[in-house]
Design an enzyme around this catalytic site. Structure first.
Site: not given
Ligand code: GUN
Length: 310
Positions: A54, A98, A121
């Site tokens: 990412k 995460q 997200d």
């Protein structure tokens, strides 16, 4: 018949090019580069790989990319303070923690601590609610967005079609349900208690597997000509499982036997490609799109925070 292979890497490259161009235009207008910060707690090896991917992709797209790495035993208070600091930092337009996080931390509390406008997200309850209601001012989870991007790229129609999703997770199954409904598909969600999974899957024009069970979807689950999207990414080490799931993929099987480990999806690729009209591979299917759409979400968040329409 052998299915068309839907190339997620190619589609992701097209998304990333679009994002790079839009980020460059934003920089020209405002002098600001989109900023993405990823928070990683602990040293889960799979998470380390995902996070590196990412942050690297964000740099390549011309973003300001940061990693905040915290020890596995970080206290709840220290983590919430770190999130709060990023929440008020105007150079951070998008942020995520995460998952999974260590046992002593509550992922729900963490998701609620991220401000909705920076929640790239799309996990915050406000963004989940906006998606449910069909509002277009929220942020939508990246993997379901990637599935739609892939289907659109290949011109696969959804209106009036029957889409069957296997898996009811908050990250994939549930948000994808709403995206498919918004595109006028008829949607069924299957899960571990579904009475006859095979028969239900066989009704699908578009079948999406997102359960995390290696090779669950076999040839018998697929109506001839259906489109099959494999969201699963499962590491396997068992030799018998590898021999079964890599059947018909001689080079991959050879590499697996040498290395003792490989990644497979939720779909038995060898069987399904003989029945389906189109299928995504693992790796190289939905995975690359998830990261590309994360950057698109970050860019959209930056545009909105800078007062642009986005
Ligand atoms: N772990 C696995 N998938 C995801 C994701 O999409 N977002 C975050 N934050 N963690 C994950």
């Amino acid at each position: 018949m052998s299915a068309t292979i839907l190339d997620g890497r190619k589609v992701a490259a097209a998304v990333l090019e679009r994002v790079r161009d839009r980020a460059a235009a934003l920089f020209e207008r405002t002098g600001v580069r989109p900023g993405l910060t990823v928070v990683l707690v602990g040293e889960n090896p799979a998470s380390q790989v995902y996070v590196r991917n990412k942050t690297r992709r964000a740099e390549e797209a011309g973003f300001v990319s940061r990693l905040v790495a915290l020890p596995a035993d970080v206290t709840r208070e220290r983590l919430l303070a770190a999130i709060d600091e990023l929440a008020t930092d105007r150079s951070v337009h998008g942020m995520l923690v995460q998952l999974p996080v260590p046992e002593h931390l509550d992922p729900r509390e963490i998701q609620r601590a991220v401000p909705p406008e920076k929640d790239v997200d799309g996990f915050h309850p406000l963004n989940a609610g906006r998606l449910l209601l069909g509002d277009d001012d929220g942020l939508v989870p990246c993997t379901p967005l990637g599935v739609i991007e892939l289907l659109d790229h290949y011109g696969i129609p959804l209106e009036g079609r029957h889409a069957v999703i296997v898996g009811r997770s908050n990250i994939v199954g549930k948000p994808l349900l709403h995206l498919l409904l918004a595109r006028h598909a008829t949607v069924t969600i299957c899960h571990s208690r579904t009475a006859d999974l095979e028969a239900t899957c066989r009704q699908a024009d578009v079948l999406v597997a997102a359960v995390g069970v290696p090779g669950l979807i076999r040839g018998g689950h697929v109506r001839p000509g259906a489109v099959v999207i494999d969201v699963g990414i499962n590491a396997i080490e068992d030799e018998a499982a590898g021999r079964d799931l890599l059947e018909g993929q001689a080079r991959r099987l050879e590499r697996f036997l040498a290395k003792g480990r490989t990644l497979v999806g939720d779909v038995h690729f060898g069987e399904v490609r003989e029945v389906a009209g189109a299928v995504t591979p693992v790796p190289g299917g939905v995975g690359p799109l998830t990261v590309a759409l994360l950057l698109q979400n970050t860019l959209q968040a930056a545009e909105r925070q800078l007062g642009e329409c986005g």
